[in-house]
Scaffold this motif. Structure first.
Motif, PDB file in Angstrom:
ATOM      1  N   CYS A   2     -41.957  15.111 -32.134  1.00 44.08           N
ATOM      2  CA  CYS A   2     -42.814  15.753 -33.132  1.00 44.08           C
ATOM      3  C   CYS A   2     -43.825  16.660 -32.440  1.00 44.08           C
ATOM      4  O   CYS A   2     -44.033  16.572 -31.232  1.00 44.08           O
ATOM      5  CB  CYS A   2     -43.525  14.721 -34.004  1.00 44.08           C
ATOM      6  SG  CYS A   2     -44.704  13.658 -33.140  1.00 44.08           S
ATOM      7  N   LEU A  57     -44.596  11.962 -39.152  1.00 42.37           N
ATOM      8  CA  LEU A  57     -44.042  12.632 -37.981  1.00 42.37           C
ATOM      9  C   LEU A  57     -44.022  11.696 -36.771  1.00 42.37           C
ATOM     10  O   LEU A  57     -43.004  11.568 -36.084  1.00 42.37           O
ATOM     11  CB  LEU A  57     -44.846  13.896 -37.655  1.00 42.37           C
ATOM     12  CG  LEU A  57     -44.581  15.106 -38.546  1.00 42.37           C
ATOM     13  CD1 LEU A  57     -45.716  16.119 -38.434  1.00 42.37           C
ATOM     14  CD2 LEU A  57     -43.247  15.755 -38.186  1.00 42.37           C
ATOM     15  N   SER A  60     -40.719   9.431 -34.434  1.00 45.73           N
ATOM     16  CA  SER A  60     -40.514  10.122 -33.160  1.00 45.73           C
ATOM     17  C   SER A  60     -40.777   9.189 -31.985  1.00 45.73           C
ATOM     18  O   SER A  60     -41.441   8.169 -32.128  1.00 45.73           O
ATOM     19  CB  SER A  60     -41.471  11.318 -33.044  1.00 45.73           C
ATOM     20  OG  SER A  60     -41.278  12.233 -34.088  1.00 45.73           O
TER      21      SER A  60
END
Length: 156
Positions: free
Chosen positions: A7, A119, A123
């Protein structure tokens, strides 16, 4: 998929005199991530670093067609109040994205933080442009660090 997802988070303002070097460091960090096996790149759609990151991924897709741009947007009305040229670039990026996720239909207090957490939660690596010890980028990088993501701060 988390182990192949990176991200981005960063400030909305990048000093003009640093833009070229930040762009090159960002490009280098994305290429290094691709070489490390990262295929999915998540960006939040904001002005500034998010836009630069999305543009970089779209540009690198020419040489690395296997990579995917995932936009995680806080709401469908994110561009309200933006300049027309910024809206046009946002729409161009959206057309090039492989996936678009909306946190909410409409803006509400906290939707940006929820986007940032989404996000990070999806990730294992975070490429950031962090120069200040306050604000959303600082919060997001700390959240990423607390959750064990590898952090690459290209501002340094």
């Amino acid at each position: 998929m988390i182990n192949q997802t990176c991200c981005f988070t960063g400030h909305r303002r990048i000093p003009l005199d640093q833009l070229e070097s930040v762009t090159q460091r960002l490009r280098d960090a994305v290429i290094a991530s691709i070489k490390d096996g990262y295929l999915y790149f998540g960006a939040g759609g904001a002005l500034g670093f998010d836009t630069l990151a999305a543009q970089t991924v779209l540009d690198l897709k020419k040489d690395y067609p296997q990579i995917k741009l995932i936009l995680v947007l806080p709401c469908r009305t994110q561009t309200r109040g933006w300049k027309q040229e910024d809206i046009e670039e946002y729409n161009r990026i959206m057309k090039g994205a492989d996936k678009v996720v909306y946190i909410s239909q409409d803006y509400y207090n906290g939707c940006m933080h929820k986007r940032n957490r989404h996000l990070v939660d999806n990730s294992s690596r975070c490429i950031c442009f962090l120069t200040e010890k306050t604000g959303g980028t600082f919060y997001t990088v700390n959240y990423a660090s607390e959750h064990g993501l590898t952090i690459f701060n290209i501002a340094k």
